[in-house]
Design a protein around this motif. Structure first.
Motif, PDB file in Angstrom:
ATOM      1  N   ASP A 172       0.543  -1.184   0.353  1.00 31.08           N
ATOM      2  CA  ASP A 172      -0.298  -0.356   0.075  1.00 31.08           C
ATOM      3  C   ASP A 172       0.720   1.051   0.266  1.00 31.08           C
ATOM      4  O   ASP A 172       1.766   1.781   0.689  1.00 31.08           O
ATOM      5  N   LEU A 173       0.802   1.536  -0.972  1.00 36.30           N
ATOM      6  CA  LEU A 173       1.867   2.943  -1.531  1.00 36.30           C
ATOM      7  C   LEU A 173       1.150   4.079  -1.494  1.00 36.30           C
ATOM      8  O   LEU A 173       0.063   4.055  -2.306  1.00 36.30           O
ATOM      9  N   PRO A 174       1.475   5.183  -1.635  1.00 35.52           N
ATOM     10  CA  PRO A 174       1.102   7.423  -1.807  1.00 35.52           C
ATOM     11  C   PRO A 174       0.712   6.773  -3.600  1.00 35.52           C
ATOM     12  O   PRO A 174       1.962   6.000  -4.077  1.00 35.52           O
ATOM     13  N   LYS A 175      -0.050   7.555  -4.073  1.00 36.72           N
ATOM     14  CA  LYS A 175       0.060   7.739  -5.215  1.00 36.72           C
ATOM     15  C   LYS A 175       0.958   8.623  -6.051  1.00 36.72           C
ATOM     16  O   LYS A 175       2.001   9.319  -5.696  1.00 36.72           O
ATOM     17  N   GLY A 176       1.427   7.717  -6.971  1.00 43.94           N
ATOM     18  CA  GLY A 176       2.667   8.469  -7.555  1.00 43.94           C
ATOM     19  C   GLY A 176       4.267   6.911  -6.910  1.00 43.94           C
ATOM     20  O   GLY A 176       4.541   7.080  -7.925  1.00 43.94           O
TER      21      GLY A 176
ATOM     22  N   SER B  28       7.157  11.049  -3.661  1.00 48.74           N
ATOM     23  CA  SER B  28       5.996  11.482  -2.830  1.00 48.74           C
ATOM     24  C   SER B  28       6.592  12.088  -1.540  1.00 48.74           C
ATOM     25  O   SER B  28       7.895  13.148  -2.140  1.00 48.74           O
ATOM     26  N   SER B  29       5.826  12.851  -1.443  1.00 46.87           N
ATOM     27  CA  SER B  29       5.566  13.936  -0.388  1.00 46.87           C
ATOM     28  C   SER B  29       7.015  13.175   0.854  1.00 46.87           C
ATOM     29  O   SER B  29       7.157  12.009   1.433  1.00 46.87           O
ATOM     30  N   GLU B  30       8.035  13.596   1.482  1.00 49.73           N
ATOM     31  CA  GLU B  30       8.412  13.712   2.231  1.00 49.73           C
ATOM     32  C   GLU B  30       8.349  13.199   3.937  1.00 49.73           C
ATOM     33  O   GLU B  30       8.917  11.898   4.107  1.00 49.73           O
TER      34      GLU B  30
END
Length: 831
Positions: free
Chosen positions: A473-477, A506-508
């Motif tokens: 389950d990873l962030p979009k992108g 992804s964001s930090e």
């Protein structure tokens, strides 16, 4: 004059390898090893030194360089044939060159060539590799620095040249070892154990998460250096994200971040408290000549084969009723006790034990492939999952063929492997377990085989885990490419390791998670771990790691391990495709190996010293560097008649005496302890077979059902006469119940140090006692309350039978304690 430094072979030729220095750095469960081999040519001509040596089978060799004078020459990874040709061309033109390559037969054997070492010249070779540390059944993390490389057995009719190994007895290894290690962990380091003498563990901080370990002075590199590290709360899942190499292309393995996830599944208590009562257990025992070696120098009369026989005794006594089993043994040929697996019963167990007792190390070589083929050709039994136990000292050459066969049949069984003694191939032992979805154990030094094997039997008795899947389950992108092979087996408390290449932005503060899903005993289960996607900045030594507990690590270590895992997977796939002459997979391996700087079976490290312009005079003198080898102990019938020879026999007698003297002298020179009588043991007769330990004698009397019979043999095992054992038996208690209770009291009273070995068979005895529920065994009726459940041997032995009549309980326990001189309490037995 003899060189007192020891730098000579048994043929009195100079050896250019002076010493080996090894630095170990362990960070959690990852080890980085830097070996420096110091060479010096003391001859008056240039030499080519060749050293064939073992490394851990799953090691990722990632650096090879040489320092000659003040100059460092760093090797490059190239396609193997190209590297060999460059090495030969360099030597032909009078240049200095260095070559390191992996054996094509087994990934745990490497050969190093130091070509063009001028007279009086010195060179330091630096070799670096990273490896995952295997988790033992006792939760320790095992690191092994292999020293012993026994000649690998090449099966008859096999293709390809055998690896040329120049070996000497371990006591004659002509170079020293300096070994030190630094340990870093997010959790306290509890202790460190070793098969070799260590200096006291030195902690570097107050929370005991950093420490140093060092070999005691005077150690000679004549045996494997085994170090087992124990952490507090070792079974903690972790996720490590390592930043990519800034100079590498984005989208490539080395350019993208890589995540390493370590999961430790915890099974529900309801699952762990149940022991499987079904299964097909197949035991495959090595009976090659090398199994006649002593298990250790401290127990010279105990051979590997005798220890294996005792181990099979424990295994057979510990098997659950209702299962099936068979025993194979192999050498140059193979045998099996039954044509096919049979149901476990008193009759079949006794028949098997009778044949096990007669087993000797007398079957010649080590042809493990053919018995495995025969086992896999047998039809699997419905509702009886196959569990294969392999015992070998691992001296085989066709390792990759064996592992390919196990992988091909991995869907039909689980394989538990045991490497016995120094020199056992880590590639074979670990590979059998990895490809067969089981667990590997090594028995070295003063280790007893029995507790480690019983630990693996506990794993085998755990319900089989099915439908294993890994969900990201990873962030979009952000996406992940899994680099490691699919997980095929899960055991309680054992690590499951996953590597993944992360792509995208992804964001930090972004987080991801990985979930391990599976079905066990018909119940769906899952284990989940959340982790930060932000890797640490690349700052050199401590680059790349980011996790909840701060844990530094060598830069690109995770990338190297991930590349190694992918390379091994592609190599095996390539062998599976070989019949189709598909070269595409080989090309993928070569490209990945060159790009990542990690060794493979298709590549080699090559370094050429072109700078100083000096020309090395040819021809070069070939100097193989001897490795350590453990030799069997033999008896030689060298005695001649103790009569005065007459004229007719004088010449024959003289020649025999001369031959006898020369042979004894030769044997002494290569390390045999040969007495004047011609015995390699120093005595004129073979040593007596070691007597079986009393508690094993007691175990040997147990019936397959779990009970003991009240007979003279039991009395003798308890150290009593038949009358002494029979007279205190409470009235109307059956002989079998009384005998079984006595045996359990004796084991708990006198052999608690071997509890993990007899635990399963004692639990089976308790099950038998519980099965007597409703049977009249004393005047008040000996009953076993159905409401009292049997606790699993995995959690400790609790003898969960109870009597309706409390006085009957007290009478039995008190009588047993008085007879045996024990003080075992009812509470300790769970009465």
């Amino acid at each position: 004059m003899m060189n007192r430094c020891g730098l000579i072979t048994v043929q009195k030729e100079p050896v250019p390898l002076k010493s080996i220095e090894v630095e170990l750095e362990v960070r959690d469960h990852v080890a980085t090893v830097v070996s420096t081999l110091n060479y010096q040519n003391k001859e008056d001509k240039a030499v080519e030194a060749v050293f064939v040596f073992p490394l851990p089978g799953d090691a990722a060799v990632c650096h090879f360089s040489a320092v000659v004078g003040q100059k460092e020459i760093v090797a490059e990874v190239k396609e193997k044939q190209e590297a060999r040709e460059e090495y030969d061309d360099a030597l032909s033109s009078g240049q200095q060159a260095f070559l390191l390559e992996e054996s094509e037969q087994s990934p745990d054997i490497f050969s190093m060539k130091v070509g063009g070492l001028a007279p009086g010249e010195s060179a330091s070779i630096r070799l670096e590799y990273v490896t995952e540390l295997a988790v033992q059944a006792d939760d320790g993390l095992r690191f092994c620095l292999p020293a012993v490389l026994n000649p690998r057995y090449q099966p008859q009719g096999s293709e390809g040249a055998s690896v040329q190994v120049f070996s000497v007895p371990a006591s004659l290894v002509p170079y020293a070892l300096c070994f030190c290690g630094r340990l870093f962990s997010p959790r306290p380091i509890c202790k460190v154990e070793s098969s070799c003498s260590l200096d006291p563990l030195q902690y570097l901080n107050t929370d005991q998460t950093q420490a140093t370990v060092k070999l005691a002075a005077g150690h000679k590199f004549d045996r494997d250096v085994e170090v087992v590290i124990y952490y507090k709360d070792a079974h903690q899942p972790t996720a490590v994200v390592e930043a990519g190499q800034t100079s590498a292309k984005t989208g490539s393995l080395m350019g993208d971040p890589v995540v390493m996830v370590s999961l430790y599944p915890e099974f529900p208590q309801s699952v762990m408290s149940s022991v499987a009562s079904c299964g097909e257990f197949v035991f495959l025992l090595d009976r090659s000549g090398s199994m006649d070696c002593s298990t250790s120098s401290s127990r010279e009369q105990e051979t590997r084969i005798s220890s294996a026989r005792d181990t099979l005794l424990l295994l057979l006594k510990s098997l659950p009723m209702g299962c099936y089993f068979n025993i194979y043994s192999f050498g140059s040929s193979f045998e099996h006790i039954f044509p096919q697996s049979v149901e476990y019963s008193e009759k079949s167990m006794e028949e098997a034990l009778k044949k096990v007792k007669e087993m000797k190390a007398d079957l010649g070589g080590t042809e493990i492939l053919e018995p495995l083929k025969h086992i896999y050709s047998q039809r699997c039994l419905p509702s009886q999952p196959r569990q294969l136990f392999v015992f070998t000292d691992g001296e085989v050459e066709n390792t990759k063929k064996v592992l390919d066969l196990v992988k091909k049949n991995s869907g039909s069984h689980r394989c538990f492997s045991f490497g016995i003694g120094e020199g056992a191939s880590s590639a074979l032992i670990n590979g059998l377990a990895k490809e067969g979805g089981g667990h590997a154990q090594f028995i070295t030094g003063t280790d007893r085989m029995q507790p480690k094997v019983i630990q693996s039997l506990r794993f085998a008795l755990q319900p089989t885990v099915k439908d294993i899947s890994v969900i990201w389950d990873l962030p979009k992108g952000v996406s992940v490419t899994v680099l490691s092979p699919p997980i095929t087996s899960i055991f309680q408390g054992q690590r499951s390791l996953i590597y993944g290449q992360l792509s995208g932005q992804s964001s930090e503060a972004a987080e991801g998670s990985v979930t391990l899903k599976y079905i066990q005993a018909g119940r769906p289960s899952q284990n989940q771990l959340h982790f930060s996607l932000k890797p640490a900045e690349d700052t050199g030594l401590d680059a790349g790691f980011h996790q909840t507990a701060e844990m530094p690590c060598t830069g690109l270590t995770v990338h190297r391990l991930a590349a190694c895992a992918l390379i091994r997977s592609l190599e095996m796939e390539n062998r599976e495709l070989r019949e189709r002459q598909d070269g595409e997979m080989k090309e993928k391996v070569v490209q990945l190996s060159v790009h990542s700087g990690v060794s493979s079976s298709f590549t080699a490290f090559i370094a050429v010293n072109k700078a100083d312009g000096k020309v090395i005079q040819r021809p070069l003198i070939y100097r193989p560097i001897p490795g350590a080898m453990y030799l069997r102990q033999y008896n030689f019938d060298l005695d001649v008649p103790s009569v005065t020879p007459n004229a007719a026999t004088a010449s024959v007698y003289s020649s025999r005496s001369s031959f006898r003297g020369r042979l004894i002298s030769a044997l002494r020179r290569i390390g045999f302890n040969v007495g004047q009588s011609g015995s390699a043991h120093g005595q004129g007769m073979k040593p007596k077979q070691p007597l079986r330990e009393p508690w094993l004698q007691l175990v040997s009397l147990q019936d397959a059902s779990g009970c003991w019979a009240l007979d003279p043999a039991l009395a003798a095992a308890l150290g009593k006469t038949s009358e002494e054992v029979e007279s205190p038996k409470p009235d109307s208690v059956s002989q079998e119940v009384w005998a079984t209770i006595l045996a359990l009291i004796w084991l708990r009273g006198f052999k608690m140090d071997a509890k993990e070995e007899w635990e399963l068979l004692a639990t089976k005895a308790v099950s038998w006692l519980r099965a007597q529920n409703g049977k009249k065994n004393c005047s008040n009726v000996l009953l076993f309350k159905p409401a009292v459940c049997l606790s699993s041997a995995l959690l400790g032995l609790y003898v969960c039978f109870c009597f309706v009549s409390a006085p009957c309980v007290t009478e039995c326990v008190d009588a047993g304690n008085t007879l045996l001189g024990c003080s075992v309490q009812k509470d300790a037995l769970g009465l």
